[in-house]
Motif scaffolding. Structure first.
Motif, PDB file in Angstrom:
ATOM      1  N   CYS A 157       0.835  -1.209   0.000  1.00 32.52           N
ATOM      2  CA  CYS A 157       0.000   0.000   0.000  1.00 32.52           C
ATOM      3  C   CYS A 157       0.867   1.255   0.000  1.00 32.52           C
ATOM      4  CB  CYS A 157      -1.006  -0.003   1.143  1.00 32.52           C
ATOM      5  SG  CYS A 157      -0.436  -0.433   2.795  1.00 32.52           S
ATOM      6  N   GLY A 158       1.649   1.409  -1.043  1.00 32.08           N
ATOM      7  CA  GLY A 158       2.531   2.558  -1.186  1.00 32.08           C
ATOM      8  C   GLY A 158       3.414   2.369  -2.416  1.00 32.08           C
ATOM      9  N   PRO A 159       4.377   3.265  -2.633  1.00 34.88           N
ATOM     10  CA  PRO A 159       4.708   4.454  -1.847  1.00 34.88           C
ATOM     11  C   PRO A 159       3.749   5.610  -2.148  1.00 34.88           C
ATOM     12  CG  PRO A 159       6.588   3.673  -3.137  1.00 34.88           C
ATOM     13  CD  PRO A 159       5.352   3.052  -3.696  1.00 34.88           C
ATOM     14  N   ARG A 160       3.770   6.573  -1.254  1.00 33.76           N
ATOM     15  CA  ARG A 160       2.925   7.741  -1.416  1.00 33.76           C
ATOM     16  C   ARG A 160       3.770   8.975  -1.733  1.00 33.76           C
ATOM     17  NH1 ARG A 160      -2.788   7.873   1.507  1.00 33.76           N
ATOM     18  NH2 ARG A 160      -3.706   9.682   0.455  1.00 33.76           N
ATOM     19  N   ASP A 161       3.736  10.006  -0.871  1.00 35.03           N
ATOM     20  CA  ASP A 161       4.431  11.276  -1.134  1.00 35.03           C
ATOM     21  C   ASP A 161       4.060  11.803  -2.523  1.00 35.03           C
ATOM     22  OD1 ASP A 161       5.540  11.040   1.332  1.00 35.03           O
ATOM     23  OD2 ASP A 161       7.588  10.706   0.658  1.00 35.03           O
ATOM     24  N   GLN A 162       2.752  11.944  -2.729  1.00 35.61           N
ATOM     25  CA  GLN A 162       2.241  12.258  -4.068  1.00 35.61           C
ATOM     26  C   GLN A 162       2.582  13.664  -4.556  1.00 35.61           C
ATOM     27  OE1 GLN A 162       0.431  11.557  -1.375  1.00 35.61           O
ATOM     28  NE2 GLN A 162      -1.300  12.956  -1.142  1.00 35.61           N
ATOM     29  N   PHE A 163       3.092  14.528  -3.657  1.00 35.54           N
ATOM     30  CA  PHE A 163       3.454  15.883  -4.069  1.00 35.54           C
ATOM     31  C   PHE A 163       4.951  16.023  -4.338  1.00 35.54           C
ATOM     32  CE2 PHE A 163      -0.297  16.545  -1.215  1.00 35.54           C
ATOM     33  CZ  PHE A 163      -1.193  16.914  -2.205  1.00 35.54           C
ATOM     34  N   GLU A 164       5.677  14.923  -4.268  1.00 38.44           N
ATOM     35  CA  GLU A 164       7.128  14.994  -4.400  1.00 38.44           C
ATOM     36  C   GLU A 164       7.624  14.203  -5.613  1.00 38.44           C
ATOM     37  OE1 GLU A 164       9.418  14.714  -0.906  1.00 38.44           O
ATOM     38  OE2 GLU A 164       8.006  15.877   0.285  1.00 38.44           O
ATOM     39  N   VAL A 165       8.908  14.375  -5.904  1.00 39.71           N
ATOM     40  CA  VAL A 165       9.468  13.766  -7.111  1.00 39.71           C
ATOM     41  C   VAL A 165      10.678  12.889  -6.834  1.00 39.71           C
ATOM     42  CG1 VAL A 165       8.622  15.629  -8.598  1.00 39.71           C
ATOM     43  CG2 VAL A 165      10.902  15.801  -7.566  1.00 39.71           C
ATOM     44  N   TRP A 166      10.935  12.564  -5.554  1.00 43.41           N
ATOM     45  CA  TRP A 166      12.096  11.711  -5.270  1.00 43.41           C
ATOM     46  C   TRP A 166      11.982  10.366  -5.957  1.00 43.41           C
ATOM     47  CZ3 TRP A 166      10.814   7.096  -3.276  1.00 43.41           C
ATOM     48  CH2 TRP A 166       9.671   6.986  -2.486  1.00 43.41           C
ATOM     49  N   GLN A 167      10.754   9.963  -6.280  1.00 43.16           N
ATOM     50  CA  GLN A 167      10.536   8.654  -6.903  1.00 43.16           C
ATOM     51  C   GLN A 167      11.262   8.500  -8.238  1.00 43.16           C
ATOM     52  OE1 GLN A 167       8.190  10.740  -5.744  1.00 43.16           O
ATOM     53  NE2 GLN A 167       6.547   9.681  -4.684  1.00 43.16           N
ATOM     54  N   LYS A 168      11.571   9.611  -8.895  1.00 43.83           N
ATOM     55  CA  LYS A 168      12.251   9.523 -10.186  1.00 43.83           C
ATOM     56  C   LYS A 168      13.749   9.788 -10.079  1.00 43.83           C
ATOM     57  CE  LYS A 168      11.283  14.292 -11.748  1.00 43.83           C
ATOM     58  NZ  LYS A 168      10.630  15.096 -12.813  1.00 43.83           N
ATOM     59  N   LEU A 169      14.265   9.953  -8.878  1.00 44.67           N
ATOM     60  CA  LEU A 169      15.705  10.127  -8.706  1.00 44.67           C
ATOM     61  C   LEU A 169      16.445   8.840  -9.051  1.00 44.67           C
ATOM     62  CD1 LEU A 169      15.814  12.037  -5.288  1.00 44.67           C
ATOM     63  CD2 LEU A 169      16.120  13.001  -7.590  1.00 44.67           C
ATOM     64  N   PRO A 170      17.720   8.924  -9.397  1.00 45.00           N
ATOM     65  CA  PRO A 170      18.511   7.707  -9.630  1.00 45.00           C
ATOM     66  C   PRO A 170      18.440   6.794  -8.406  1.00 45.00           C
ATOM     67  CG  PRO A 170      19.731   9.647 -10.318  1.00 45.00           C
ATOM     68  CD  PRO A 170      18.516  10.154  -9.608  1.00 45.00           C
ATOM     69  N   SER A 171      18.437   5.488  -8.656  1.00 46.76           N
ATOM     70  CA  SER A 171      18.243   4.533  -7.577  1.00 46.76           C
ATOM     71  C   SER A 171      19.465   3.658  -7.357  1.00 46.76           C
ATOM     72  CB  SER A 171      17.028   3.640  -7.870  1.00 46.76           C
ATOM     73  OG  SER A 171      16.800   2.741  -6.809  1.00 46.76           O
TER      74      SER A 171
END
Length: 333
Positions: free
Chosen positions: A201-215
């Motif tokens: 049931c995630g991830p959330r932080d729907q107002f942020e863009v860290w999800q597209k940072l290099p992993s």
């Protein structure tokens, strides 16, 4: 003499379930409370910093350690140990959600990202909080595993420590969590290379863009599972994160109710099983517990899903698919 020697010989030690608890404040004297964010050792007269660990040495070991970033779930830990995994749940300074702001977070694309990293690492990533190293997830996990190695050497915990004992073998670690724990696990996997991340049931932080940072953790090692009646799904919070993390590179979104394992080796799983149309029940349905759907025979419907998420070979992936339509900019009206 030979007969006597045989008589005195002890049988090979049989495996057993090792189920241990300890208080973080007793394991590490450097640990501190942070009441300003609701992070305390005692609440309502009861210990609030209890940590849990479990391994079943009757089962062939996968030589992997699951670090669970949420409240203890006995049903999940029973299954993890049944898969041959070691598992711990740690108490770390994560009680800051409703303390830092009301409503949407500040107009900073990495505000929660930095807070999460500081809570996870105990390093200075955010000016909004001050979490020292002993109170971050990484150090709490390290100190717990060192304690387990001393108190329960037959549990095989030493294999997860570096040779000098100063860090965990993160290449052997699976980070996992649900809800805000899922989001922190995903953010941490971006920052630190781990064996796998399993996100419920995630991830959330729907107002942020860290999800597209290099992993640091390759995308094929990230697995996610949500119920489609969860408000985080209907609000496109989870689909947005999955898309920004490019999990579509490893297969389509697969409905586990109509598909058999290994689910096309995808990394994105959903369910629409009956939860009475209740978003809150849907949120908790993806884990063992009272809200998780069962078969007519009384078995959990997601047994195969849980096993797949934690044990499927990371080298086997589905075919890349185009990104699905999704509202990526959730600050826009």
């Amino acid at each position: 003499m030979c007969t006597s020697a045989i008589a005195r010989a002890e049988p090979a030690a049989a495996g057993r379930v090792h189920d241990l608890t300890a208080r973080a404040s007793e394991i590490d004297p450097r640990a501190r409370e942070h009441p300003e964010i609701g992070f305390v050792f005692t609440k309502d007269g009861k210990p609030a910093d209890t940590e849990h660990a479990r391994v079943d040495t009757r089962v062939p070991s996968q030589r992997k350690l699951v670090i669970w970033l949420m409240g203890y779930n006995g049903g999940l830990f029973e299954r993890l140990s049944g898969y041959g995994l070691h598992a711990i749940q740690v108490h770390y300074a994560n009680g800051w959600f409703t303390k830092l702001y009301s409503g949407p977070p500040p107009a900073d694309d990495l505000f929660l990202s930095n807070v999460r990293l500081e809570a996870a690492t105990g390093e200075d990533h955010s000016p909004a909080i001050e979490i020292p190293k002993p109170d971050g997830m990484m150090e709490r996990a390290l100190q717990f595993v060192k304690w387990l190695d001393q108190k329960d050497p037959d549990g095989g915990w030493k294999q997860f420590l570096t040779a000098d004992g100063t860090d965990l073998r993160w290449d052997k670690v699976i980070v996992s969590g649900s809800s805000h724990g899922s989001t922190t696990a995903a953010r941490f996997a971006k920052y630190k290379a781990v064996d796998r991340a399993v996100l419920f049931c995630g991830p959330r932080d729907q107002f942020e863009v860290w999800q597209k940072l290099p992993s640091a953790t390759p995308g094929n090692r990230i697995f996610a599972f949500s119920h489609v009646q969860d408000a985080g799904w209907t609000g496109e919070h989870y689909p947005r994160s999955w898309q920004l993390m490019k999990l579509n590179d490893y297969g389509p979104i697969v409905d586990v109710d109509t598909t058999s394992p290994p689910y096309g080796h995808t990394r994105r799983l959903t369910s629409a099983a009956d939860v009475g149309g209740n978003p809150d029940k849907a949120h908790g349905a993806v884990l063992p517990g009272g809200n998780s759907p069962k078969t007519t025979g009384g078995q959990y419907r997601y047994e195969d899903v849980w096993r797949y998420l934690f044990t499927s070979p990371v080298e086997e992936t589905g075919k890349a698919v185009p990104a699905e339509p999704c509202k990526l900019d959730q600050r826009a009206k």
